[in-house]
Design a protein around this motif. Structure first.
Motif, PDB file in Angstrom:
ATOM      1  N   ILE A 101       0.834  -1.235   0.129  1.00 19.86           N
ATOM      2  CA  ILE A 101      -0.040  -0.073  -0.058  1.00 19.86           C
ATOM      3  C   ILE A 101       0.822   1.268  -0.203  1.00 19.86           C
ATOM      4  O   ILE A 101       1.704   1.175   0.899  1.00 19.86           O
ATOM      5  N   TRP A 102       0.777   2.152  -1.029  1.00 23.75           N
ATOM      6  CA  TRP A 102       1.560   3.352  -0.982  1.00 23.75           C
ATOM      7  C   TRP A 102       1.201   4.396  -0.486  1.00 23.75           C
ATOM      8  O   TRP A 102       1.461   5.746  -0.623  1.00 23.75           O
ATOM      9  N   GLY A 103       0.275   4.238   0.559  1.00 26.06           N
ATOM     10  CA  GLY A 103      -0.198   5.474   1.237  1.00 26.06           C
ATOM     11  C   GLY A 103       0.756   6.306   1.858  1.00 26.06           C
ATOM     12  O   GLY A 103       1.016   7.473   1.740  1.00 26.06           O
ATOM     13  N   MET A 104       1.523   5.658   3.021  1.00 25.63           N
ATOM     14  CA  MET A 104       2.373   6.549   3.922  1.00 25.63           C
ATOM     15  C   MET A 104       3.571   6.956   3.184  1.00 25.63           C
ATOM     16  O   MET A 104       3.765   8.151   3.271  1.00 25.63           O
ATOM     17  N   PRO A 105       4.114   6.065   2.459  1.00 25.49           N
ATOM     18  CA  PRO A 105       5.457   6.547   1.315  1.00 25.49           C
ATOM     19  C   PRO A 105       4.949   7.381   0.159  1.00 25.49           C
ATOM     20  O   PRO A 105       5.385   8.709   0.057  1.00 25.49           O
ATOM     21  N   GLY A 106       3.661   7.362  -0.179  1.00 31.01           N
ATOM     22  CA  GLY A 106       3.152   8.272  -1.291  1.00 31.01           C
ATOM     23  C   GLY A 106       2.818   9.683  -0.707  1.00 31.01           C
ATOM     24  O   GLY A 106       2.717  10.495  -1.208  1.00 31.01           O
ATOM     25  N   ALA A 107       2.424   9.587   0.580  1.00 31.35           N
ATOM     26  CA  ALA A 107       2.206  10.911   1.306  1.00 31.35           C
ATOM     27  C   ALA A 107       3.307  11.891   1.371  1.00 31.35           C
ATOM     28  O   ALA A 107       3.226  13.177   1.119  1.00 31.35           O
ATOM     29  N   VAL A 108       4.410  11.413   1.743  1.00 36.09           N
ATOM     30  CA  VAL A 108       5.601  11.935   1.979  1.00 36.09           C
ATOM     31  C   VAL A 108       6.196  12.321   0.534  1.00 36.09           C
ATOM     32  O   VAL A 108       6.418  13.438   0.364  1.00 36.09           O
ATOM     33  N   ALA A 109       6.128  11.328  -0.511  1.00 36.75           N
ATOM     34  CA  ALA A 109       6.545  11.677  -1.860  1.00 36.75           C
ATOM     35  C   ALA A 109       5.639  12.851  -2.502  1.00 36.75           C
ATOM     36  O   ALA A 109       6.375  13.639  -3.352  1.00 36.75           O
ATOM     37  N   GLY A 110       4.285  12.733  -2.245  1.00 35.34           N
ATOM     38  CA  GLY A 110       3.261  13.797  -2.736  1.00 35.34           C
ATOM     39  C   GLY A 110       3.611  15.215  -2.342  1.00 35.34           C
ATOM     40  O   GLY A 110       3.278  16.124  -3.037  1.00 35.34           O
ATOM     41  N   GLU A 111       4.245  15.126  -1.083  1.00 37.63           N
ATOM     42  CA  GLU A 111       4.774  16.544  -0.534  1.00 37.63           C
ATOM     43  C   GLU A 111       5.822  17.144  -1.173  1.00 37.63           C
ATOM     44  O   GLU A 111       6.220  18.309  -0.922  1.00 37.63           O
ATOM     45  N   GLY A 112       6.557  16.460  -2.040  1.00 39.58           N
ATOM     46  CA  GLY A 112       7.663  16.745  -2.590  1.00 39.58           C
ATOM     47  C   GLY A 112       9.052  17.010  -1.814  1.00 39.58           C
ATOM     48  O   GLY A 112       9.916  17.506  -1.906  1.00 39.58           O
ATOM     49  N   ILE A 113       8.913  16.090  -0.732  1.00 40.60           N
ATOM     50  CA  ILE A 113      10.041  16.076   0.379  1.00 40.60           C
ATOM     51  C   ILE A 113      10.916  15.193   0.528  1.00 40.60           C
ATOM     52  O   ILE A 113      11.893  14.972   1.123  1.00 40.60           O
ATOM     53  N   ALA A 114      10.596  14.033  -0.397  1.00 45.06           N
ATOM     54  CA  ALA A 114      11.432  12.919  -0.560  1.00 45.06           C
ATOM     55  C   ALA A 114      12.662  12.866  -1.508  1.00 45.06           C
ATOM     56  O   ALA A 114      12.510  13.494  -2.448  1.00 45.06           O
ATOM     57  N   ASN A 115      13.855  12.672  -0.876  1.00 43.68           N
ATOM     58  CA  ASN A 115      15.022  12.914  -1.326  1.00 43.68           C
ATOM     59  C   ASN A 115      15.116  11.884  -2.769  1.00 43.68           C
ATOM     60  O   ASN A 115      15.804  11.953  -3.442  1.00 43.68           O
ATOM     61  N   ALA A 116      14.650  10.614  -2.320  1.00 43.73           N
ATOM     62  CA  ALA A 116      14.720   9.263  -3.020  1.00 43.73           C
ATOM     63  C   ALA A 116      13.478   8.514  -2.902  1.00 43.73           C
ATOM     64  O   ALA A 116      13.101   8.506  -1.838  1.00 43.73           O
ATOM     65  N   ILE A 117      13.042   8.013  -4.324  1.00 43.73           N
ATOM     66  CA  ILE A 117      12.032   7.004  -3.960  1.00 43.73           C
ATOM     67  C   ILE A 117      12.399   5.755  -4.701  1.00 43.73           C
ATOM     68  O   ILE A 117      12.664   5.679  -5.783  1.00 43.73           O
ATOM     69  N   LEU A 118      12.675   4.767  -3.881  1.00 37.01           N
ATOM     70  CA  LEU A 118      13.203   3.616  -4.223  1.00 37.01           C
ATOM     71  C   LEU A 118      12.804   2.202  -3.661  1.00 37.01           C
ATOM     72  O   LEU A 118      12.011   2.186  -2.801  1.00 37.01           O
ATOM     73  N   PRO A 119      12.973   1.237  -4.231  1.00 33.81           N
ATOM     74  CA  PRO A 119      12.526  -0.165  -3.875  1.00 33.81           C
ATOM     75  C   PRO A 119      13.258  -0.505  -2.442  1.00 33.81           C
ATOM     76  O   PRO A 119      14.647   0.033  -2.217  1.00 33.81           O
ATOM     77  N   PRO A 120      12.975  -1.387  -1.611  1.00 31.79           N
ATOM     78  CA  PRO A 120      13.493  -1.613  -0.290  1.00 31.79           C
ATOM     79  C   PRO A 120      15.144  -1.878  -0.357  1.00 31.79           C
ATOM     80  O   PRO A 120      15.724  -1.588   0.420  1.00 31.79           O
ATOM     81  N   ASP A 121      15.326  -2.824  -1.224  1.00 33.82           N
ATOM     82  CA  ASP A 121      16.612  -3.257  -1.336  1.00 33.82           C
ATOM     83  C   ASP A 121      17.598  -2.112  -1.800  1.00 33.82           C
ATOM     84  O   ASP A 121      18.779  -1.942  -1.125  1.00 33.82           O
ATOM     85  N   GLU A 122      17.327  -1.156  -2.595  1.00 30.90           N
ATOM     86  CA  GLU A 122      18.011  -0.242  -2.898  1.00 30.90           C
ATOM     87  C   GLU A 122      18.080   0.822  -1.835  1.00 30.90           C
ATOM     88  O   GLU A 122      19.151   1.405  -1.893  1.00 30.90           O
ATOM     89  N   ILE A 123      17.138   0.891  -0.922  1.00 26.38           N
ATOM     90  CA  ILE A 123      17.248   1.795   0.192  1.00 26.38           C
ATOM     91  C   ILE A 123      18.082   1.317   1.102  1.00 26.38           C
ATOM     92  O   ILE A 123      19.049   1.907   1.741  1.00 26.38           O
ATOM     93  N   GLY A 124      18.227  -0.112   1.174  1.00 30.07           N
ATOM     94  CA  GLY A 124      19.460  -0.514   2.148  1.00 30.07           C
ATOM     95  C   GLY A 124      20.706  -0.318   1.585  1.00 30.07           C
ATOM     96  O   GLY A 124      21.682  -0.110   2.469  1.00 30.07           O
ATOM     97  N   GLN A 125      20.801  -0.397   0.207  1.00 26.74           N
ATOM     98  CA  GLN A 125      22.164  -0.302  -0.169  1.00 26.74           C
ATOM     99  C   GLN A 125      22.540   1.408  -0.133  1.00 26.74           C
ATOM    100  O   GLN A 125      23.663   1.498   0.205  1.00 26.74           O
ATOM    101  N   LEU A 126      21.521   2.300  -0.089  1.00 34.54           N
ATOM    102  CA  LEU A 126      21.807   3.540   0.165  1.00 34.54           C
ATOM    103  C   LEU A 126      22.347   3.822   1.575  1.00 34.54           C
ATOM    104  O   LEU A 126      23.236   4.648   1.798  1.00 34.54           O
ATOM    105  N   ILE A 127      21.622   3.072   2.465  1.00 33.97           N
ATOM    106  CA  ILE A 127      21.935   3.209   3.984  1.00 33.97           C
ATOM    107  C   ILE A 127      23.344   2.785   4.356  1.00 33.97           C
ATOM    108  O   ILE A 127      24.176   3.448   4.838  1.00 33.97           O
ATOM    109  N   ALA A 128      23.756   1.478   3.486  1.00 37.19           N
ATOM    110  CA  ALA A 128      25.009   0.948   3.888  1.00 37.19           C
ATOM    111  C   ALA A 128      25.899   1.658   3.387  1.00 37.19           C
ATOM    112  O   ALA A 128      27.109   1.803   3.757  1.00 37.19           O
ATOM    113  N   ARG A 129      25.842   2.597   2.416  1.00 38.46           N
ATOM    114  CA  ARG A 129      27.053   3.304   1.954  1.00 38.46           C
ATOM    115  C   ARG A 129      27.249   4.598   2.891  1.00 38.46           C
ATOM    116  O   ARG A 129      28.185   5.369   2.686  1.00 38.46           O
TER     117      ARG A 129
END
Length: 357
Positions: free
Chosen positions: A318-346
């Motif tokens: 359900i894209w409600g919670m992440p979509g609400a943040v993205a819809g406000e234009g304040i998300a720096n990146a919109i990614l699938p979970p594994d790529e979010i993990g890779q970003l955090i790992a870096r």
């Protein structure tokens, strides 16, 4: 001569459901409950996993209602294969094994089930159970009410790292979280805070599952406990997890004050407090979930200079919670979970440019 009805609109077919349960009675009662509500079509009702796979090879459905305890291959063992065979179908686990069975529930959600529901005794199938069953089906097929912004590039800025990660999630979030955590290396030492919408009784098992997935200590947060490197703390089911800065560093403060979303625990207080305590040195993550919990806290974190990453629509139950943040234009990146993990790992937060709709 053309038909006089040729200009009439074609009515869309209702979402279809496949029921997988070894009990003839359970299949019949659930089918009546679903058909009787008039919002869904029961496309099939089969007694085991093999029959379900055969059905899904020929038919598409929007939701699979799956029992756990069945002869042969059980529902949990078959869950990943049924998700693949379903080609995008959401899986709702309906099983008596979910009654006081946090282990079964959390394991099912971690494996990719969209939601769970306790299956009552045969005599209690009518009434409230039928209503809750249809409510959960409604939620799983409800259209998103937000507009997907353009996904910004996941580029990073050298030297632009962070000191803490705060993750919020709800429906579909446990599976996403498991994919994210698997991407973190053993030497990743930043503290991680997690607020996941779950009942209080499920939290100890959830913490144990997270510890296994992440390969690092994880505990249900207690009041005044220190936030330490290399550890994960999750919000208890009875309170919001907030963090404050003390003379000895960051620490947890629990509160049960009503949050704007009405959720307990709520993602908003966690992100708001992280914004106050860490400011630009914080990374907030919002994963799959219904509603808008987290949007208020995310806005405060963004205003404080922190970074925000949200799960993409395609991988979200359900894209409600992440979509609400993205819809406000304040998300720096919109990614699938594994790529979010890779970003955090870096340990490099995404660039500060905002995505546009």
């Amino acid at each position: 001569m053309a038909s006089q009805h040729s200009d009439l609109p074609t009515l869309a077919a209702p979402p279809s459901v496949l029921i997988v349960d070894d009990s003839v009675v359970a299949r019949a009662v659930m089918a009546r409950a679903i058909d009787g509500a008039g919002r869904f079509l029961v496309a099939g009702a089969v007694p085991d996993v093999r029959a379900a796979q055969t059905f899904l090879a020929k038919h598409r459905v929007e939701v699979i209602v799956l029992d756990v305890e069945m002869p042969g291959v059980d529902g949990l063992t078959a869950l990943p294969d049924l998700i693949a065979a379903g080609r995008g179908a959401r899986v709702l686990i309906v099983s008596s094994a979910c009654d006081d069975g946090a282990a079964t529930t959390v394991q099912a959600l971690a494996l990719g089930a969209a939601d769970t529901l306790v299956k009552p005794d045969v005599g209690a199938f009518a009434g409230r159970f039928a209503d809750v069953l249809n409510e959960k089906l409604d939620r799983l097929v409800a259209p998103d009410d937000v507009v997907m912004p353009r996904t910004p590039p996941a580029a990073t800025a050298p030297g632009n790292d962070f000191d803490i990660v705060a993750i919020g999630a709800s429906t579909g979030g446990i599976h996403a979280l498991s994919q994210l955590l698997r991407m973190l290396p053993a030497d990743f030492r930043l503290p991680i805070l997690i607020t996941q919408h779950l009942p209080e009784s499920f939290m100890p098992y959830f913490a144990a599952q997270v510890a296994v997935l992440a390969g690092r200590p994880c505990a249900v947060a207690e009041n005044h406990v220190r936030i330490r490197p290399g550890r994960i703390l999750i919000a208890p089911g009875r309170a919001h997890l907030r963090c404050v800065m003390t003379g000895d560093g960051a620490a947890v403060r629990l509160t049960a004050a009503r949050a704007p979303s009405g959720c307990l625990p709520s993602v908003d207080p966690m992100l708001e407090s992280v914004a106050d305590a860490f400011g630009a040195r914080a990374l907030g993550v919002v994963l799959s979930g219904m509603g808008r919990d987290g949007a208020i806290g995310a806005a405060k974190l963004s205003a404080a200079g922190g970074s925000l990453v949200v799960q993409d629509r395609a991988s979200s139950v359900i894209w409600g919670m992440p979509g609400a943040v993205a819809g406000e234009g304040i998300a720096n990146a919109i990614l699938p979970p594994d790529e979010i993990g890779q970003l955090i790992a870096r340990r490099r937060r995404p660039e500060s440019g905002r995505p546009s709709c």
